[in-house]
Scaffold this motif. Sequence first.
Motif, PDB file in Angstrom:
ATOM      1  N   ALA A  31      99.842  77.324 -56.447  1.00  0.00           N
ATOM      2  CA  ALA A  31     101.169  77.637 -55.903  1.00  0.00           C
ATOM      3  C   ALA A  31     101.086  78.187 -54.484  1.00  0.00           C
ATOM      4  O   ALA A  31     102.001  78.887 -54.034  1.00  0.00           O
ATOM      5  N   GLY A  32     100.012  77.867 -53.786  1.00  0.00           N
ATOM      6  CA  GLY A  32      99.872  78.330 -52.405  1.00  0.00           C
ATOM      7  C   GLY A  32     100.963  77.770 -51.516  1.00  0.00           C
ATOM      8  O   GLY A  32     101.711  76.862 -51.908  1.00  0.00           O
ATOM      9  N   PRO A  33     101.073  78.269 -50.301  1.00  0.00           N
ATOM     10  CA  PRO A  33     102.177  77.871 -49.409  1.00  0.00           C
ATOM     11  C   PRO A  33     102.081  76.409 -48.978  1.00  0.00           C
ATOM     12  O   PRO A  33     100.992  75.839 -48.936  1.00  0.00           O
ATOM     13  N   ASP A  34     103.222  75.833 -48.673  1.00  0.00           N
ATOM     14  CA  ASP A  34     103.239  74.500 -48.082  1.00  0.00           C
ATOM     15  C   ASP A  34     102.477  74.533 -46.760  1.00  0.00           C
ATOM     16  O   ASP A  34     102.521  75.516 -46.015  1.00  0.00           O
ATOM     17  N   MET A  35     101.777  73.451 -46.490  1.00  0.00           N
ATOM     18  CA  MET A  35     100.892  73.445 -45.323  1.00  0.00           C
ATOM     19  C   MET A  35     100.802  72.048 -44.750  1.00  0.00           C
ATOM     20  O   MET A  35     100.739  71.062 -45.500  1.00  0.00           O
ATOM     21  N   CYS A  36     100.756  71.953 -43.447  1.00  0.00           N
ATOM     22  CA  CYS A  36     100.488  70.674 -42.785  1.00  0.00           C
ATOM     23  C   CYS A  36      98.978  70.483 -42.678  1.00  0.00           C
ATOM     24  O   CYS A  36      98.255  71.380 -42.231  1.00  0.00           O
ATOM     25  N   HIS A  37      98.511  69.322 -43.100  1.00  0.00           N
ATOM     26  CA  HIS A  37      97.063  69.086 -43.118  1.00  0.00           C
ATOM     27  C   HIS A  37      96.457  68.876 -41.736  1.00  0.00           C
ATOM     28  O   HIS A  37      95.238  68.739 -41.620  1.00  0.00           O
ATOM     29  N   ARG A  38      97.290  68.844 -40.694  1.00  0.00           N
ATOM     30  CA  ARG A  38      96.775  68.701 -39.324  1.00  0.00           C
ATOM     31  C   ARG A  38      96.798  70.024 -38.554  1.00  0.00           C
ATOM     32  O   ARG A  38      96.577  70.038 -37.351  1.00  0.00           O
ATOM     33  N   GLU A  39      97.072  71.114 -39.269  1.00  0.00           N
ATOM     34  CA  GLU A  39      97.125  72.423 -38.632  1.00  0.00           C
ATOM     35  C   GLU A  39      95.818  73.189 -38.868  1.00  0.00           C
ATOM     36  O   GLU A  39      95.048  72.868 -39.774  1.00  0.00           O
ATOM     37  N   PRO A  40      95.557  74.219 -38.047  1.00  0.00           N
ATOM     38  CA  PRO A  40      94.296  74.979 -38.178  1.00  0.00           C
ATOM     39  C   PRO A  40      94.096  75.595 -39.562  1.00  0.00           C
ATOM     40  O   PRO A  40      92.946  75.757 -39.996  1.00  0.00           O
ATOM     41  N   GLU A  41      95.197  75.957 -40.247  1.00  0.00           N
ATOM     42  CA  GLU A  41      95.053  76.581 -41.561  1.00  0.00           C
ATOM     43  C   GLU A  41      94.350  75.657 -42.548  1.00  0.00           C
ATOM     44  O   GLU A  41      93.505  76.101 -43.327  1.00  0.00           O
ATOM     45  N   PHE A  42      94.708  74.362 -42.516  1.00  0.00           N
ATOM     46  CA  PHE A  42      94.020  73.456 -43.437  1.00  0.00           C
ATOM     47  C   PHE A  42      92.606  73.170 -42.966  1.00  0.00           C
ATOM     48  O   PHE A  42      91.690  73.012 -43.787  1.00  0.00           O
ATOM     49  N   SER A  43      92.389  73.129 -41.667  1.00  0.00           N
ATOM     50  CA  SER A  43      91.021  72.947 -41.157  1.00  0.00           C
ATOM     51  C   SER A  43      90.100  74.045 -41.680  1.00  0.00           C
ATOM     52  O   SER A  43      88.974  73.782 -42.117  1.00  0.00           O
ATOM     53  N   ASP A  44      90.604  75.285 -41.671  1.00  0.00           N
ATOM     54  CA  ASP A  44      89.812  76.399 -42.190  1.00  0.00           C
ATOM     55  C   ASP A  44      89.549  76.246 -43.688  1.00  0.00           C
ATOM     56  O   ASP A  44      88.432  76.487 -44.171  1.00  0.00           O
ATOM     57  N   LEU A  45      90.579  75.850 -44.436  1.00  0.00           N
ATOM     58  CA  LEU A  45      90.440  75.660 -45.886  1.00  0.00           C
ATOM     59  C   LEU A  45      89.440  74.547 -46.192  1.00  0.00           C
ATOM     60  O   LEU A  45      88.548  74.696 -47.042  1.00  0.00           O
ATOM     61  N   ILE A 252      96.643  69.016 -51.066  1.00  0.00           N
ATOM     62  CA  ILE A 252      96.466  70.399 -50.609  1.00  0.00           C
ATOM     63  C   ILE A 252      96.452  71.403 -51.762  1.00  0.00           C
ATOM     64  O   ILE A 252      95.594  72.294 -51.793  1.00  0.00           O
ATOM     65  N   PRO A 253      97.364  71.328 -52.744  1.00  0.00           N
ATOM     66  CA  PRO A 253      97.273  72.295 -53.843  1.00  0.00           C
ATOM     67  C   PRO A 253      95.929  72.257 -54.568  1.00  0.00           C
ATOM     68  O   PRO A 253      95.409  73.309 -54.961  1.00  0.00           O
ATOM     69  N   ALA A 254      95.352  71.068 -54.728  1.00  0.00           N
ATOM     70  CA  ALA A 254      94.040  70.981 -55.384  1.00  0.00           C
ATOM     71  C   ALA A 254      92.963  71.649 -54.546  1.00  0.00           C
ATOM     72  O   ALA A 254      92.003  72.223 -55.083  1.00  0.00           O
ATOM     73  N   PHE A 255      93.099  71.596 -53.219  1.00  0.00           N
ATOM     74  CA  PHE A 255      92.155  72.305 -52.353  1.00  0.00           C
ATOM     75  C   PHE A 255      92.274  73.811 -52.532  1.00  0.00           C
ATOM     76  O   PHE A 255      91.264  74.526 -52.575  1.00  0.00           O
ATOM     77  N   TYR A 256      93.511  74.320 -52.600  1.00  0.00           N
ATOM     78  CA  TYR A 256      93.698  75.751 -52.856  1.00  0.00           C
ATOM     79  C   TYR A 256      92.972  76.157 -54.144  1.00  0.00           C
ATOM     80  O   TYR A 256      92.260  77.166 -54.192  1.00  0.00           O
ATOM     81  N   ALA A 257      93.199  75.370 -55.198  1.00  0.00           N
ATOM     82  CA  ALA A 257      92.607  75.700 -56.496  1.00  0.00           C
ATOM     83  C   ALA A 257      91.090  75.587 -56.460  1.00  0.00           C
ATOM     84  O   ALA A 257      90.376  76.422 -57.044  1.00  0.00           O
ATOM     85  N   PHE A 258      90.572  74.580 -55.767  1.00  0.00           N
ATOM     86  CA  PHE A 258      89.122  74.382 -55.720  1.00  0.00           C
ATOM     87  C   PHE A 258      88.455  75.505 -54.933  1.00  0.00           C
ATOM     88  O   PHE A 258      87.356  75.964 -55.287  1.00  0.00           O
ATOM     89  N   ASP A 259      89.093  75.958 -53.882  1.00  0.00           N
ATOM     90  CA  ASP A 259      88.567  77.076 -53.102  1.00  0.00           C
ATOM     91  C   ASP A 259      88.369  78.298 -53.999  1.00  0.00           C
ATOM     92  O   ASP A 259      87.314  78.950 -53.981  1.00  0.00           O
ATOM     93  N   GLU A 260      89.366  78.590 -54.827  1.00  0.00           N
ATOM     94  CA  GLU A 260      89.279  79.726 -55.744  1.00  0.00           C
ATOM     95  C   GLU A 260      88.235  79.474 -56.833  1.00  0.00           C
ATOM     96  O   GLU A 260      87.443  80.356 -57.176  1.00  0.00           O
ATOM     97  N   ALA A 261      88.229  78.248 -57.385  1.00  0.00           N
ATOM     98  CA  ALA A 261      87.275  77.925 -58.449  1.00  0.00           C
ATOM     99  C   ALA A 261      85.835  78.011 -57.954  1.00  0.00           C
ATOM    100  O   ALA A 261      84.939  78.467 -58.682  1.00  0.00           O
ATOM    101  N   LEU A 262      85.593  77.576 -56.726  1.00  0.00           N
ATOM    102  CA  LEU A 262      84.244  77.659 -56.169  1.00  0.00           C
ATOM    103  C   LEU A 262      83.809  79.112 -55.983  1.00  0.00           C
ATOM    104  O   LEU A 262      82.643  79.456 -56.225  1.00  0.00           O
ATOM    105  N   ASP A 263      84.725  79.966 -55.560  1.00  0.00           N
ATOM    106  CA  ASP A 263      84.393  81.390 -55.461  1.00  0.00           C
ATOM    107  C   ASP A 263      83.948  81.936 -56.819  1.00  0.00           C
ATOM    108  O   ASP A 263      82.947  82.660 -56.920  1.00  0.00           O
ATOM    109  N   LEU A 264      84.689  81.573 -57.855  1.00  0.00           N
ATOM    110  CA  LEU A 264      84.354  82.048 -59.201  1.00  0.00           C
ATOM    111  C   LEU A 264      83.026  81.470 -59.676  1.00  0.00           C
ATOM    112  O   LEU A 264      82.214  82.165 -60.291  1.00  0.00           O
ATOM    113  N   ALA A 265      82.797  80.183 -59.393  1.00  0.00           N
ATOM    114  CA  ALA A 265      81.550  79.545 -59.824  1.00  0.00           C
ATOM    115  C   ALA A 265      80.342  80.144 -59.119  1.00  0.00           C
ATOM    116  O   ALA A 265      79.300  80.412 -59.745  1.00  0.00           O
TER     117      ALA A 265
END
Length: 371
Positions: A31-45, A252-265
């Motif tokens: 449920a992370g925020p809406d994001m444009c995939h061409r912006e720096p925020e997604f580049s960081d993610l 993008i939502p799957a990236f948010y979730a994967f980022d968190e899942a990788l931290d846990l793993a």
Amino acid sequence: MNDSTPPRPERLVLMNPGPVITDDRVRAALAGPDMCHREPEFSDLLTRVRHKTTLAAGGDERHTSVVLTGSGTAAVEAAVSSAVPRDGALLVVDNGHYGERFQHIADAHGIRTHRLELGWATPVDPAAVERALAADQGLTHVAVVHHETSSGMLNDVAAVARIAHAHGREVVVDAVSSIGAEHIALAEDGIDWLAGSANKCLEGAPGLGFVSAARTAFEGLAGAPRRSYYLDLHRHYTAQEKAQAPAFTPGIPAFYAFDEALDLALAEGREARHARYSALAGRLRDGLEELGLEILLPPGQRAASLTAVRIPAGIGYRELHRGLRAEGFVIYSAQEQLAADFFRLSTMGRMTETDIDRFLAALARTLPTRA
């Protein structure tokens, strides 16, 4: 609700081998925020996820990962269609449905193969791999599945990699159902191309696959055949590595979730997760045997995350599935030649000992009464 309506199960337990029960933090991340995939925020993610994926794959500073919006099959197809050169050929090590899938992918892209058909639930024979490579110098790559999910068998991919490298060949490994819980590592095991998925033992959400390899291997694809447009690994690598951006619109939502899942793993660690899955599988298998049910593979060949079980006499799979689903458990049919006689039970994801105990009790109630 009337008296004839069965009570709603307190918890739906997914015993299919992915998608899995996820941690609450992973589900919340969707449920992370809406994001444009061409912006720096997604580049960081994207950069964070790629780095963590490489660590989960056992890579070091020489390695990197390309993350694709697609299933694990997309990652496997991207690896095969991109890595095998125009004049190359693929040795397919086939001991189940997913070994056979390598063959179908190669056929779809016009890649010559030699299929080493060992038989379902038959351990990989390293000597047969060596003979096949010695007999055909045109075979440039070897394709092998780590966890053959059709049977629950764990294949010794490190041994296959050693043989392949001794003959100057590269190895493509399907680690879709193993990475995160079983021992597999790019650097330590000498794997050239590793294909994986976010939504199995790494416990992310469905929708992302990835390929991990040496940076030099990705760079070397510059002159490779473009057999696919969307699944061209060099296209994705160039976009993600050089521009820190996706080649196409990502999930993008799957990236948010994967980022968190990788931290846990990564925090839990592969050995601890393997031990957790193994303990659940052991509890499940002991209970199945107490109920008189037959497990397909002997103990030394089983992965920690999946058990193939013979369907007991007096009940069919559909009836078994229906009865257990009503009690809050999703089981999984076997595939193709095993489908008539076996079903599968996964212990991937955020399953608990209580879930296993409740399942075994529900299974006992569902089984036909013995005379």
